[in-house]
Scaffold this motif. Structure first.
Motif, PDB file in Angstrom:
ATOM      1  N   TYR A  42       4.840   3.556  18.586  1.00  0.00           N
ATOM      2  CA  TYR A  42       4.560   3.896  17.180  1.00  0.00           C
ATOM      3  C   TYR A  42       5.653   4.812  16.621  1.00  0.00           C
ATOM      4  O   TYR A  42       6.146   4.615  15.500  1.00  0.00           O
ATOM      5  CB  TYR A  42       3.196   4.565  17.083  1.00  0.00           C
ATOM      6  CG  TYR A  42       2.739   4.822  15.665  1.00  0.00           C
ATOM      7  CD1 TYR A  42       2.148   3.818  14.909  1.00  0.00           C
ATOM      8  CD2 TYR A  42       2.896   6.078  15.078  1.00  0.00           C
ATOM      9  CE1 TYR A  42       1.728   4.039  13.612  1.00  0.00           C
ATOM     10  CE2 TYR A  42       2.485   6.317  13.776  1.00  0.00           C
ATOM     11  CZ  TYR A  42       1.891   5.289  13.052  1.00  0.00           C
ATOM     12  OH  TYR A  42       1.489   5.512  11.758  1.00  0.00           O
ATOM     13  N   SER A  43       6.051   5.805  17.413  1.00  0.00           N
ATOM     14  CA  SER A  43       7.106   6.727  16.975  1.00  0.00           C
ATOM     15  C   SER A  43       8.419   5.981  16.742  1.00  0.00           C
ATOM     16  O   SER A  43       9.144   6.258  15.776  1.00  0.00           O
ATOM     17  CB  SER A  43       7.313   7.830  18.013  1.00  0.00           C
ATOM     18  OG  SER A  43       6.129   8.597  18.182  1.00  0.00           O
ATOM     19  N   GLY A  44       8.710   5.012  17.631  1.00  0.00           N
ATOM     20  CA  GLY A  44       9.921   4.221  17.471  1.00  0.00           C
ATOM     21  C   GLY A  44       9.898   3.382  16.207  1.00  0.00           C
ATOM     22  O   GLY A  44      10.929   3.219  15.530  1.00  0.00           O
ATOM     23  N   LEU A  45       8.735   2.848  15.871  1.00  0.00           N
ATOM     24  CA  LEU A  45       8.600   2.049  14.652  1.00  0.00           C
ATOM     25  C   LEU A  45       8.759   2.911  13.406  1.00  0.00           C
ATOM     26  O   LEU A  45       9.387   2.496  12.422  1.00  0.00           O
ATOM     27  CB  LEU A  45       7.234   1.355  14.640  1.00  0.00           C
ATOM     28  CG  LEU A  45       6.992   0.298  15.726  1.00  0.00           C
ATOM     29  CD1 LEU A  45       5.547  -0.188  15.687  1.00  0.00           C
ATOM     30  CD2 LEU A  45       7.934  -0.883  15.557  1.00  0.00           C
ATOM     31  N   VAL A  46       8.173   4.112  13.448  1.00  0.00           N
ATOM     32  CA  VAL A  46       8.293   5.031  12.311  1.00  0.00           C
ATOM     33  C   VAL A  46       9.745   5.430  12.110  1.00  0.00           C
ATOM     34  O   VAL A  46      10.267   5.468  10.983  1.00  0.00           O
ATOM     35  CB  VAL A  46       7.416   6.285  12.537  1.00  0.00           C
ATOM     36  CG1 VAL A  46       7.705   7.349  11.479  1.00  0.00           C
ATOM     37  CG2 VAL A  46       5.945   5.907  12.515  1.00  0.00           C
ATOM     38  N   GLU A  47      10.433   5.706  13.221  1.00  0.00           N
ATOM     39  CA  GLU A  47      11.840   6.124  13.161  1.00  0.00           C
ATOM     40  C   GLU A  47      12.717   5.046  12.535  1.00  0.00           C
ATOM     41  O   GLU A  47      13.627   5.337  11.751  1.00  0.00           O
ATOM     42  CB  GLU A  47      12.324   6.448  14.579  1.00  0.00           C
ATOM     43  CG  GLU A  47      13.753   6.937  14.653  1.00  0.00           C
ATOM     44  CD  GLU A  47      14.193   7.216  16.086  1.00  0.00           C
ATOM     45  OE1 GLU A  47      15.409   7.176  16.347  1.00  0.00           O
ATOM     46  OE2 GLU A  47      13.305   7.465  16.930  1.00  0.00           O
ATOM     47  N   LYS A  48      12.410   3.785  12.837  1.00  0.00           N
ATOM     48  CA  LYS A  48      13.220   2.680  12.319  1.00  0.00           C
ATOM     49  C   LYS A  48      12.710   2.152  10.973  1.00  0.00           C
ATOM     50  O   LYS A  48      13.312   1.261  10.380  1.00  0.00           O
ATOM     51  CB  LYS A  48      13.238   1.530  13.331  1.00  0.00           C
ATOM     52  CG  LYS A  48      14.023   1.823  14.601  1.00  0.00           C
ATOM     53  CD  LYS A  48      13.980   0.641  15.550  1.00  0.00           C
ATOM     54  CE  LYS A  48      14.886   0.873  16.743  1.00  0.00           C
ATOM     55  NZ  LYS A  48      16.323   0.884  16.353  1.00  0.00           N
ATOM     56  N   GLY A  49      11.560   2.676  10.515  1.00  0.00           N
ATOM     57  CA  GLY A  49      11.009   2.219   9.248  1.00  0.00           C
ATOM     58  C   GLY A  49      10.543   0.775   9.288  1.00  0.00           C
ATOM     59  O   GLY A  49      10.679   0.038   8.302  1.00  0.00           O
ATOM     60  N   CYS A  50       9.959   0.374  10.421  1.00  0.00           N
ATOM     61  CA  CYS A  50       9.579  -1.027  10.621  1.00  0.00           C
ATOM     62  C   CYS A  50       8.143  -1.334  10.199  1.00  0.00           C
ATOM     63  O   CYS A  50       7.778  -2.512  10.071  1.00  0.00           O
ATOM     64  CB  CYS A  50       9.732  -1.411  12.098  1.00  0.00           C
ATOM     65  SG  CYS A  50      11.402  -1.261  12.731  1.00  0.00           S
ATOM     66  N   ILE A  51       7.303  -0.318  10.014  1.00  0.00           N
ATOM     67  CA  ILE A  51       5.881  -0.540   9.762  1.00  0.00           C
ATOM     68  C   ILE A  51       5.658  -1.006   8.323  1.00  0.00           C
ATOM     69  O   ILE A  51       6.122  -0.362   7.374  1.00  0.00           O
ATOM     70  CB  ILE A  51       5.073   0.736  10.037  1.00  0.00           C
ATOM     71  CG1 ILE A  51       5.187   1.116  11.520  1.00  0.00           C
ATOM     72  CG2 ILE A  51       3.609   0.552   9.646  1.00  0.00           C
ATOM     73  CD1 ILE A  51       4.518   2.429  11.866  1.00  0.00           C
ATOM     74  N   SER A  52       4.948  -2.127   8.182  1.00  0.00           N
ATOM     75  CA  SER A  52       4.636  -2.641   6.845  1.00  0.00           C
ATOM     76  C   SER A  52       3.261  -2.198   6.376  1.00  0.00           C
ATOM     77  O   SER A  52       3.042  -2.031   5.169  1.00  0.00           O
ATOM     78  CB  SER A  52       4.713  -4.175   6.822  1.00  0.00           C
ATOM     79  OG  SER A  52       3.792  -4.737   7.743  1.00  0.00           O
ATOM     80  N   ASP A  53       2.308  -1.989   7.309  1.00  0.00           N
ATOM     81  CA  ASP A  53       0.968  -1.582   6.878  1.00  0.00           C
ATOM     82  C   ASP A  53       0.072  -1.247   8.061  1.00  0.00           C
ATOM     83  O   ASP A  53       0.390  -1.557   9.202  1.00  0.00           O
ATOM     84  CB  ASP A  53       0.305  -2.680   6.061  1.00  0.00           C
ATOM     85  CG  ASP A  53      -0.495  -2.129   4.892  1.00  0.00           C
ATOM     86  OD1 ASP A  53      -1.013  -1.004   5.023  1.00  0.00           O
ATOM     87  OD2 ASP A  53      -0.588  -2.806   3.857  1.00  0.00           O
ATOM     88  N   HIS A  54      -1.034  -0.598   7.735  1.00  0.00           N
ATOM     89  CA  HIS A  54      -2.143  -0.372   8.671  1.00  0.00           C
ATOM     90  C   HIS A  54      -3.335  -1.178   8.186  1.00  0.00           C
ATOM     91  O   HIS A  54      -3.617  -1.219   6.986  1.00  0.00           O
ATOM     92  CB  HIS A  54      -2.544   1.104   8.721  1.00  0.00           C
ATOM     93  CG  HIS A  54      -1.511   2.009   9.296  1.00  0.00           C
ATOM     94  ND1 HIS A  54      -0.408   2.438   8.580  1.00  0.00           N
ATOM     95  CD2 HIS A  54      -1.408   2.587  10.529  1.00  0.00           C
ATOM     96  CE1 HIS A  54       0.325   3.231   9.341  1.00  0.00           C
ATOM     97  NE2 HIS A  54      -0.260   3.348  10.533  1.00  0.00           N
TER      98      HIS A  54
END
Length: 432
Positions: A76-88
């Protein structure tokens, strides 16, 4: 009800009746029409990544991977760092199905599972509740000290979905929190195969207890199979459960192949009908199939073009209504198929939830049949103890339409009901 096709008001629910000034959110088994579902409560985090991201965290592509809490936090931290998350999104196969059912029916359903006793802003439990219909009754959830599950959906450039799942306390549901009276009053009990993979976890006994209550009170049991990998790894245990308890199976073509050994959807559905009364099989770009039984004396020929494939003229009697095999004097197998609505959305970013949407439409039709039987018991619609209100062909049409909406909005849960109803020539046939 928001079915496609014109229908008489008395055939739907809720009907135009005086309601309490303060309607209750909690289900009343003796008064309400509802379905019950048991699920692993989980929040989905959706992100787009490259194949290298999967390799970095040792995640097997295309499968459902169980990871520990720390690994999930690192991902999750890696996704946040790369700005990869589209939604929850609030997730879970059955959670999605219940939410969609309640949106379609504009009526209650009951979720059995766990929920964090202490809900904090931004926590998985917070996201789950925020993204679930208020019509879903959560009063029977079991409180737990820790978090509910977190499922990270990783979508690679080729469109493949890979899951990294941190269970949290989602499998701590125990059998003492399964309410027999709620299941006994339901139109259907729906669950999925995921809990069976968590050996020695309390949720397995809770699932068994639920299935036993449903069987005891003659409530139709509907099971969604989960993933191909899960079916393959737990095939024997799954078959035991299906043979003993399940009336209706929902699956995609890969899960169907893992279960039956047939890659052809029609042959797989035909084989599955040896174990259950009805099969809903989604087959991606080729559409979906709904298969089951009708009595030879109550069969209805279709006015749609006759189709042949691995089975000749397989949709000939698709205007028949589904009946449990044991209720038939002379049972015949019935198959119906429909191509994707309008060819499917122009662009599909995420197929997550499309099968759950199709299943929610089928459950809505089953609940409608139960409601109509109680409201108009002398109706000719109930001379035979049918499983559902509509024909195989009409349910196919409805399920297909809901799946389209899920795919078009790129989210596993409906945010609103369907658009304006579509006319149906078949309805005038049934309303006679």
């Amino acid at each position: 009800m928001k079915f496609p096709g014109r229908r008489k008001l008395k055939h739907y629910f809720p009907v135009s009746q005086a309601k309490p000034i303060l309607p209750l959110s909690e289900v009343r088994p003796d008064k309400d029409t509802y379905i019950v579902g048991l699920d692993e409560t989980i929040v989905d985090v959706v992100a787009s990544v490259g194949d290298d991201f999967l390799e970095r965290y040792n995640i097997t592509k295309g499968l459902s991977n169980l990871v520990d809490h720390q690994t999930a936090t690192n991902i999750y931290s890696g996704l946040v760092e790369k700005g990869c998350i589209s939604d929850h999104f609030a997730g879970g196969t059955i959670g999605n199905t219940l939410h969609n059912y309640s949106v379609l029916a504009d009526d209650k359903s009951v979720l059995l599972g766990v929920m964090s006793s202490n809900i904090k802003l931004g926590s998985p439990a917070y996201h789950y509740i925020c993204h679930t219909s208020s019509k879903v009754d959560m009063n029977h959830l079991q409180g737990v000290v820790g978090d509910i599950g977190r499922g990270i959906t990783l979508i690679t450039p080729d469109g493949e979905r890979t899951f990294a799942i941190a269970p949290g306390d989602m499998d701590e549901l125990n059998e003492d929190h399964i309410p027999e009276d709620i299941i006994a009053g339901a139109s259907a009990f729906v669950t999925c195969a995921y809990p069976i993979r968590h050996h020695r976890k309390p949720i397995q006994k809770a699932l068994t207890q639920s299935l036993q209550y449903a069987q005891k009170h003659h409530i139709p049991v509907v099971m969604s199979l989960g993933t191909q990998h899960l079916v393959t790894e737990n095939h024997d245990q799954l078959m035991d459960i299906i043979n003993q308890y399940v009336d209706i199976l929902a699956m995609n073509e890969l899960e169907a192949e893992a279960l039956t050994g047939h890659s052809d959807p029609l042959l797989a559905a035909n084989a599955a009908l040896e174990y259950v009364d009805m099969v809903l099989l989604t087959a991606g770009p080729t559409g979906l199939y709904l298969c089951g039984y009708a009595d030879n004396n109550a069969k209805r020929e279709t006015s749609n073009p006759i189709k042949s494939g691995s089975l000749e003229d397989f949709n000939k009697y698709e205007f028949s209504r589904p009946i449990a095999r044991k209720e038939c004097d002379n049972p015949i197998k019935v198959f119906s198929h429909i191509d994707p609505y309008m060819g499917g959305p122009e662009k599909i970013k995420n197929t997550n939830g499309a099968g759950d949407g199709a299943l929610s439409a089928l459950l809505h039709d089953i609940a409608a049949n139960n409601f109509h039987k109680e409201v108009v018991p002398q109706s000719s619609k109930h001379r035979i103890n049918y499983l559902a209100y509509s024909s195989f062909a009409q349910i196919c049409k409805y399920s297909n339409r809901v799946s389209y909406e899920i795919l078009a909005q790129n989210a596993p849960r409906l945010s609103k009901g369907l658009p304006e109803k579509e006319d149906s020539l078949e309805e005038s046939y049934w309303e006679r």
